[in-house]
Every structure is written in C-alpha cells, then in structure tokens.
Design an enzyme around this catalytic site. Structure first.
Site, PDB file in Angstrom:
ATOM      1  N   HIS A 166      -7.429 -15.408  26.406  1.00 37.72           N
ATOM      2  CA  HIS A 166      -7.085 -16.481  27.366  1.00 37.72           C
ATOM      3  C   HIS A 166      -7.176 -17.866  26.703  1.00 37.72           C
ATOM      4  CE1 HIS A 166      -7.826 -13.416  30.580  1.00 37.72           C
ATOM      5  NE2 HIS A 166      -8.795 -13.056  29.737  1.00 37.72           N
ATOM      6  N   SER A 287       5.350 -39.804  12.209  1.00 34.62           N
ATOM      7  CA  SER A 287       5.986 -40.432  13.360  1.00 34.62           C
ATOM      8  C   SER A 287       6.486 -41.797  12.929  1.00 34.62           C
ATOM      9  CB  SER A 287       4.967 -40.571  14.488  1.00 34.62           C
ATOM     10  OG  SER A 287       5.357 -41.610  15.363  1.00 34.62           O
ATOM     11  N   LYS A 293       0.043 -39.952  12.775  1.00 35.60           N
ATOM     12  CA  LYS A 293       0.511 -38.619  13.161  1.00 35.60           C
ATOM     13  C   LYS A 293       1.116 -37.807  12.025  1.00 35.60           C
ATOM     14  CE  LYS A 293       1.838 -37.501  17.153  1.00 35.60           C
ATOM     15  NZ  LYS A 293       2.783 -37.292  18.250  1.00 35.60           N
ATOM     16  N   GLU A 300       7.483 -26.025  15.279  1.00 38.04           N
ATOM     17  CA  GLU A 300       8.117 -26.206  16.591  1.00 38.04           C
ATOM     18  C   GLU A 300       9.550 -25.680  16.580  1.00 38.04           C
ATOM     19  OE1 GLU A 300       6.451 -30.217  18.449  1.00 38.04           O
ATOM     20  OE2 GLU A 300       6.902 -30.413  16.330  1.00 38.04           O
TER      21      GLU A 300
END
Ligand code: ARG
Length: 467
Positions: A166, A287, A293, A300
């Site tokens: 979970h 970024s 970042k 992705e």
C-alpha cells in the site's frame, strides 16, 4: 444561408483542402499504405526472391526469368537502402511499388513474379518476417535489461531498504531483492517473447489469395529459405490471421506495464522526500525556472509510452474483431499500430536499462527509511512466538501495544527501554534487541525466495545461469 445555395461545386469544396480534386484524391489517401508499409521493403524483397527461386525450381518460370527477377530485386534493394528509390502513392503499397520498379528494370519477366501468389499472402509474409525480427530484437533488449538489474542486485544484495505494501512501510527488504523482483518480471516477458517466436514460425507464402493455388509450388522450400520451421496449414487462416501481431502487442503491453511500474518507482525514489536514488544527468532534465530541480523525464515518458502501447493493442483487437474470413482491407491498419508500439517498447527498454545502470543508490537514506515506521514489528511478534512461546495472535497484540508506546514516546521499537517492554510482557528479555535491527530482520528471512542476502545471491546465481 449557405445551405440554400448548395450546388455540386460548393459541396465538393466542402471536402476541403487536399481533397478539393474530388473522389480520386480521397480514395488515394484512404487506400494507400506506402507511407508506412515501405518499412517492409527488405522483407518484401526477401520474400519475392525466395518465391521466384522456388517457381524456377518447380519449372513454373524459366531459370533465365528467375535470374533477371532476382537481379532486379537486388538492384531495388540497394536503391531503397541508399535512398535512391522514388515511392509512389498511386502505386498504393510496398508490394506494387517494388513490382512496378522491377518492370521498368527488367521488362516483361517482372510480370512472372506474381505467379501463384497474391498480395494477401505476400503481406502476411512480409509482416510476419518483420514481427519475427522485432521479437528477436526485443528478446535481446530484455536480456540487456535483466543484466543491468542483476548487476545492481549483486552490488546491493545487503543494502537494506523499506519494503512497502500500500506504499506504506511494511518490512525491511534489500534493494537487491527488490531489483530481483524486476528480473522475474522481465524474465517472464522474455519467455513470452520466445513463445511468440515459436508460434509465428510458420510461412504464409503460397496460401495465395485465400484458397491456395493450382501451380505445383513447393511451400516447404520457401518456408525453409525464409527461415521458418514449416509452412502454415490452412490457406484461409493464413491470409486472415494477425494473431502474431496481436501477440506482439500483448507482450509489449505487459512488458510496458512492468516498465511503467518501474518508472513510477523511480519517480518516487528520486524525489527529495525519498532520496533513495539519484538519476544521472543523462536521464533527467533541469527546470527552466526552478534551479534546484532535477526532473525524472525519461522515467515519466516510459510511463506514458505504456499508454500508447495499450492503445495499439486495443486498436488492433478492435480492427480484427468483426472481420469475416479471409482477408479484408481493414487489416492494412495493423501495421502502424505494431510499428508505433515497437518503437515505444524499444525506447522504453533502452531508457530503463540506461537509467538502472547509471543511477546512484543512496544506501544510507534507504537504511534510515527502512528503520522508521516500525518496520521490525513483525520481527518482535515472531520473537515472542519463538522465544516466549506465545501464539502468533497474542504476540501480534503485545507487539501492537509496544508500537503504540513507541509512537507515544516518539521513538523506534529498538529505542524502548527493556523495562517498558517487560511492562507489556514479562517474558521479554534483552535478547529481543537482536531482532529489532533492520539487518537482523532481513538476515532472518531465509525462506526460499526471501529477502535474506544469502537468498538474494541464490536468486542472482539462478538468473545469471539463464541470462
Ligand atoms: N496493402 C495491403 C495491406 O497492407 C496489402 C494487401 C492488399 N490485398 C488486397 N487484396 N487488396 O493489407
């Protein structure tokens, strides 16, 4: 207003832009497949050479015509490979483009190539050959991906990390064990690929339009020449079957799902909050506005490619589901789905192999996280069963009280003083602290397939022998 003065001319113009010239342009646009099936040129030419050779061997065409045909086809092959071939949309598809060029190169003998053959068995052959090669490439790429995981698993057979259910901390495991879970997944994918190669290893050529042919062809000869195990057995099925393409897409969808789960884990692990891994610059981007970042773009995109692959599988299943036997032109729509999925799958495997090899694993962060969240609670319960003779249900209850106490004190189980533990159950001794560390926890899980480093090494040896 416009509706009132509709005449033929203005309704034709409503077809718009490139279709302004009318039905011919529309038909050419919807019918032509050369834009994508030119990818099959090498398979088409190989198939034609095998077919012509067999026709001559059987005395159906002369040896002289066969030589001209084979020579012409080889010329076309090098023309296409060197970019000196002009594909024509009027000629519809790769089969007619090649045949038309053959006619200009060698004259009337070209017309004999299509004896005892139809574009229906021709396209079934070309596409099968293409899918077979793609499956072989996929098999190799999966082997490379598995090798990357085996190396990381070996390196981290002892590195402790939290195991999750979970996505909540469950029990400590080793990073090596987690890596080996992916080896099992990609190992199953590779087994599916091998099985699919076995399934499709039958030659379609010679089924002709759908009924076979009256010419004395030798389908065993062409099957052998093209590297197939044997010819297909039913000519109707042969030209109406696209199972091999659907099987490829199903395998791609399942492998894609595995790759996507890995991608998702990498996205989570690489957040500053987790900090389990650091991706190499090669597989991440910065970024444009937030200098701190480092984004896991490649992971992705692998996750997203899975959506495309699933789309291709559903598309082809839907294209095929209502078709009466044998060939229907609907089947021309099979190729783009497979080509697109193959490209996505190759890219996803390549990206993941690179990411797994390049990423830095932060074992200190993993270990710290493994110890938090009372991940050794089960070990305490097991100790109570083993050393104090409690039934597991009671041990579970006692452990629950210990966890609640630690929680209220804001400390780990191993940080509770013995007096506190004994207040919960008098039989607890200071020996219990031996099992409350994460290292002791993983080392104890020696059951076959368990997370103990010794077991992980056994799994690695098993797969090394098979990779
Ligand atoms: N371009 C066609 C395809 O991809 C080739 C087969 C055409 N056969 C036919 N009977 N029209 O399916």
């Amino acid at each position: 207003m416009a509706d009132d003065n509709t005449d033929t001319k203005s309704s034709n113009q409503m077809w718009g832009g490139r279709f302004a010239s009318g039905p011919d342009a529309i038909m050419e646009e919807i019918n032509a497949s050369i834009g994508f099936d030119k990818k099959l040129f090498a398979q088409d030419i190989r198939g034609s050479i095998a077919h012509a050779t067999m026709l001559a061997h059987q005395g159906i065409i002369s040896a002289d015509d066969k030589d001209k045909i084979v020579h012409g086809l080889n010329t076309i092959l090098s023309e296409i490979e060197s970019g000196n071939f002009e594909f024509s949309r009027q000629l519809e598809d790769i089969h007619m483009n090649v045949e038309a060029r053959l006619a200009t190169l060698i004259g009337p003998a070209a017309g004999r190539l299509h004896t005892a053959r139809s574009r229906n068995d021709q396209v079934a052959l070309d596409f099968r050959l293409w899918v077979k090669e793609e499956l072989e490439k996929t098999e190799q790429m999966l082997t490379g991906l598995i090798a990357a995981f085996l190396d990381r698993a070996e390196e981290h057979a002892e590195s402790v990390m939290p195991g999750f259910t979970h996505l909540q901390t469950a029990q400590p495991v080793t990073f090596g064990h987690h890596c080996m879970a992916y080896v099992e997944m990609f190992g199953r994918d590779r087994a599916r690929v091998r099985h699919a190669i076995e399934h499709l290893d039958e030659s379609p050529i010679g089924a002709a339009a759908l009924a076979g042919t009256g010419y004395p062809i030798d389908r065993h000869m062409t099957a052998k020449a093209l590297g197939f195990r044997e010819p297909t057995r039913n000519s109707i099925d042969t030209v109406s079957d696209r199972d091999f393409a659907i099987e490829f897409l199903s395998i791609a969808a399942i492998a894609g799902m595995h790759l996507s789960r890995l991608a998702e884990e990498i996205v989570i692990w690489s957040t500053p909050q987790f900090g389990f891994v650091r991706l190499s610059d090669a597989f991440s981007t910065g970024s444009s506005i937030m200098p701190q970042k480092k984004n896991p773009d490649a992971a992705e995109l692998v996750r997203a490619k899975t959506g495309r692959i699933n789309g291709s599988l559903v598309a082809l299943l839907t294209i095929m589901k209502g078709l009466p036997l044998a060939y229907s032109k609907d089947m021309q729509e099979d190729k783009e789905q497979v080509f697109d999925a193959a490209e996505s799958l190759e890219l996803a495997i390549a990206a993941m192999t690179g990411m797994m090899r390049d990423m830095t694993v932060n074992t200190a962060r993993m270990k710290a996280a493994a110890g938090s969240g009372y991940s050794t609670a089960t070990d305490l319960a097991d100790w109570l069963v083993r050393e104090a003779g409690l039934p597991f249900r009671d041990a579970h209850h006692v452990t629950g009280r210990a966890v609640a106490l630690a929680e209220s004190k804001g400390c780990d189980l191993a940080e509770l003083p013995l007096s506190d533990l004994q207040a919960i159950h008098p039989d607890i001794t200071d020996k219990v602290y031996d099992v409350l560390t994460v290292e002791a926890s993983v080392a104890s899980r020696k059951s076959f397939g368990g997370t103990a480093p010794s077991e992980v090494r056994r799994q690695i040896a098993f797969w090394r022998a098979r990779n």
